[in-house]
Design an enzyme around this catalytic site. Structure first.
Site, short mmCIF file in Angstrom:
data_model
loop_
_atom_site.label_atom_id
_atom_site.label_comp_id
_atom_site.label_asym_id
_atom_site.label_seq_id
_atom_site.Cartn_x
_atom_site.Cartn_y
_atom_site.Cartn_z
N GLU A 49 9.65 -9.72 0.88
CA GLU A 49 9.90 -8.57 1.75
C GLU A 49 11.18 -8.79 2.55
O GLU A 49 11.59 -9.93 2.77
CB GLU A 49 8.68 -8.45 2.70
CG GLU A 49 8.78 -7.35 3.73
CD GLU A 49 7.46 -7.12 4.47
OE1 GLU A 49 6.54 -7.95 4.35
OE2 GLU A 49 7.37 -6.08 5.17
N ASN A 196 2.19 1.01 1.28
CA ASN A 196 1.65 -0.31 1.58
C ASN A 196 0.86 -0.26 2.89
O ASN A 196 1.34 0.31 3.89
CB ASN A 196 2.81 -1.31 1.75
CG ASN A 196 2.34 -2.63 2.34
OD1 ASN A 196 1.77 -3.46 1.65
ND2 ASN A 196 2.56 -2.83 3.65
N GLU A 197 -0.32 -0.80 2.89
CA GLU A 197 -1.16 -0.86 4.10
C GLU A 197 -1.07 0.45 4.88
O GLU A 197 -0.77 0.47 6.08
CB GLU A 197 -0.80 -2.08 4.96
CG GLU A 197 -1.10 -3.38 4.22
CD GLU A 197 -1.13 -4.62 5.10
OE1 GLU A 197 -0.80 -4.56 6.30
OE2 GLU A 197 -1.54 -5.69 4.56
N TYR A 264 -5.40 -12.34 3.71
CA TYR A 264 -4.77 -13.59 4.17
C TYR A 264 -5.87 -14.47 4.72
O TYR A 264 -6.72 -14.01 5.50
CB TYR A 264 -3.74 -13.30 5.26
CG TYR A 264 -2.49 -12.61 4.74
CD1 TYR A 264 -1.45 -13.36 4.21
CD2 TYR A 264 -2.35 -11.22 4.78
CE1 TYR A 264 -0.29 -12.74 3.73
CE2 TYR A 264 -1.20 -10.60 4.30
CZ TYR A 264 -0.18 -11.37 3.78
OH TYR A 264 0.96 -10.76 3.30
N GLU A 318 -0.99 -8.97 -1.85
CA GLU A 318 -0.61 -9.87 -0.75
C GLU A 318 -1.76 -10.83 -0.51
O GLU A 318 -2.90 -10.38 -0.28
CB GLU A 318 -0.29 -9.10 0.52
CG GLU A 318 1.03 -8.35 0.44
CD GLU A 318 1.43 -7.71 1.76
OE1 GLU A 318 1.11 -8.25 2.84
OE2 GLU A 318 2.07 -6.64 1.70
N GLN A 367 5.13 -15.33 0.86
CA GLN A 367 6.16 -14.52 0.28
C GLN A 367 7.31 -15.35 -0.31
O GLN A 367 8.40 -15.34 0.26
CB GLN A 367 6.80 -13.64 1.33
CG GLN A 367 5.92 -12.74 2.14
CD GLN A 367 6.75 -11.61 2.78
OE1 GLN A 367 7.94 -11.50 2.69
NE2 GLN A 367 6.03 -10.74 3.45
O1 AHR Z 1 3.36 -10.30 4.54
C1 AHR Z 1 3.52 -9.91 5.86
C2 AHR Z 1 2.87 -8.58 6.17
O2 AHR Z 1 1.48 -8.70 6.05
C3 AHR Z 1 3.21 -7.45 5.25
O3 AHR Z 1 4.41 -6.83 5.60
C4 AHR Z 1 2.07 -6.52 5.44
O4 AHR Z 1 1.82 -5.72 4.30
C5 AHR Z 1 0.91 -7.44 5.78
O5 AHR Z 1 0.22 -7.02 6.88
#
Ligand code: AHR
Length: 514
Positions: A49, A196-197, A264, A318, A367
């Protein structure tokens, strides 16, 4: 006489202990002739990103840089990513995607307008790395691009123009603009994310509203010049099952080829430092990493209800560990170190994806360079490979191989009254017939014995690679880049139609069986 008796007692104890130990060895049965589903190579995908030093410095140094580069993209990073066979790269975000206006990132660089990167530190984005540079990067790495469009603050026209600009080979306003900018032939870009999100940074939408917007936006992601788009709808975070339910209910299967999921696994329990942590943090982090399995199961159940033929892929675009930033660095740049613990996070997560390969067709770790659970860290002209990089290197043997059923019976890794399985395994068979096993020993204190039987194939040879290190927080630095590095693994021996191995504490082992 006395000494003799003691000797016999010692020998007996030894025999009993050995018997007990071998009774305690973990048992694995692999059915080499029963594999059906293919592990898509795209499970080994990556995400990059416009955030911190990922794009700028990580990849892009500019054509005039003293750092060796090809058309502005640093050669050392490209070489390292080629080695691990990166299959697909997702860009430009993340949260950045929903405020990115792609037309600002084409044409002569000095004339490109700048913008504020509001999500990531409010820094000025000069748009020097845009569509052409990204697609050049993918060509240099030899991977497929995955472009995420802007739904949160963009228009249908913008997204539709982007697809035309990139993929149309005839005469049209966008294809002509592309030619003016130096690219005659269209690119092939299969993967298109539609936002995205969008439940969060991508517009704070309700799933019902997004589902309608998705239906509208995706209509104009056209198939041009034989380029059939694979459209990915924005999916849920972790256990937000309602988002998946609504999307699956409101969007016909024919309108989306993929639905995403983000998860995550955070950091430690008491410390969020990437390198200064104790066993309590090691345990908590791995337990959270293992929860990926539960998330995939739950979302898959919903998807199965609406799509029993599994036409829509689950795309985990992600994932990864999220620690505190390195002291003294910009908190919005998400620059974190990467230790042996991250290698185990990667190892178990990739095993989980392999095991879910019937539904999971792509995953993108966050990332790649200098951000979150990165493969590569850079400091000016210097570059180091992280423990996570080495896991991706070792696991690349699973790409496009057939998943093999693997039944594991193992003990627990117990910590302060809690427990998780000590071992985690996945197995595959490649096109040439070779079997690969990736095994993680999560216990940082104890090696584990593994006894494996292979059914349905004759076993003639075994070799392997191991990744471990002196401490749970061992990591590579610019001064000491090889603290955590794979080595040949010599602790596996053929036995019957299988093998026995001793897996070191806190290790990732990949075995190749002929
Ligand atoms: O990867 C960092 C961020 O985490 C991304 O921009 C977002 O999609 C997620 O919340």
């Amino acid at each position: 006489m006395k000494t003799g008796r003691i000797g016999i007692v010692v020998i007996l104890c030894g025999v009993l202990l050995t018997a007990r130990e071998s009774l305690q060895a973990a048992k694995l049965v692999i059915n080499a002739d029963l594999g059906k589903a293919k592990i898509s190579k795209n499970i080994y995908g990556h995400f990059s990103e416009h955030l911190g030093r990922c794009i700028y410095e990580g990849y892009w140094v500019g054509e005039d840089s003293e750092i060796p580069n090809t058309r502005g993209i640093r050669n050392d990073v490209v070489q390292a990513l080629k080695k691990i066979k990166v299959p697909v790269l997702r860009w430009p975000g993340g949260c950045f995607a929903d405020e990115y206006h792609w037309k600002d990132g084409i044409g002569p660089r000095e004339q490109r307008p700048s913008m504020i990167n509001t999500h990531w530190g409010g820094v000025t984005e000069n748009n020097h790395f845009g569509t052409h540079e990204f697609l050049d990067l993918c060509e240099q790495i030899g991977c497929e691009p995955s472009i995420c469009g802007n739904v949160g603050s963009g228009t249908v026209e913008e997204l539709s123009d982007w697809v035309e600009y990139v993929t149309f080979d005839g005469k049209s306003p966008m294809a002509d603009l592309r030619r003016e900018n130096g690219r005659d032939e269209p690119w092939k870009v299969k993967y298109w994310g539609v936002g995205n999100e969008n439940w969060g940074c991508g517009g704070n939408m309700r799933p019902e509203y997004y589902a309608d917007l998705y239906r509208r936006f995706q209509t104009y992601v056209r198939k041009y010049s034989g380029n059939k788009p694979f459209k990915v709808a924005c999916g849920a975070y972790a256990d937000n099952l309602r988002w998946t339910e609504v999307l699956m209910e409101k969007v016909p299967v024919r309108m989306m080829q993929g639905l995403s999921l983000h998860y995550y696994c955070g950091s430690g329990e008491k410390s969020r430092s990437a390198t200064k942590f104790g066993e309590v943090d090691w345990f908590a982090q791995l337990r959270r990493a293992l929860r990926m399995d539960e998330h995939l199961r739950r979302h898959s159940v919903i998807m199965d209800k609406y799509d029993p033929k599994k036409k829509v892929a689950l795309i985990v675009d992600e994932w990864g560990a999220w620690h505190n930033v390195e002291p003294g660095t910009n908190p919005a740049f998400l620059y974190q170190q990467n230790s042996l613990r991250d290698a185990l996070v990667a190892g178990v997560t990739l095993n989980i994806f392999n095991r879910h390969c019937g539904r999971v067709k792509m995953a993108n770790i966050a990332q790649t360079v200098n951000v979150l659970q990165a493969m590569i860290l850079t400091d000016g002209p210097k570059m180091i490979l992280t423990p996570t990089y080495h896991v991706f290197d070792m696991y690349k043997v699973h790409q496009d191989a057939k998943l093999l059923p693997a039944d594991l019976e193992c003990g627990e890794y117990k910590f302060e009254g809690d427990e998780i399985p000590a071992l985690d395994v996945s197995a595959s068979r490649d096109w040439s017939g070779k079997i690969h096993l990736s095994i993680c020993n999560l216990n940082p204190n104890k090696p584990d014995k593994l006894s494996c039987e292979i059914r349905g194939a004759k076993v003639t040879g075994i070799s392997g690679t191991v990744l471990t290190a002196p401490a749970i927080n061992s990591h590579n630095t610019f001064d000491n880049p090889d603290v955590v590095k794979p080595k040949a693994f010599n602790d596996a021996m053929l036995k019957g139609n299988g093998f026995e191995a001793t897996l070191p504490a806190k290790s990732v082992v990949v075995l190749e069986i002929d």
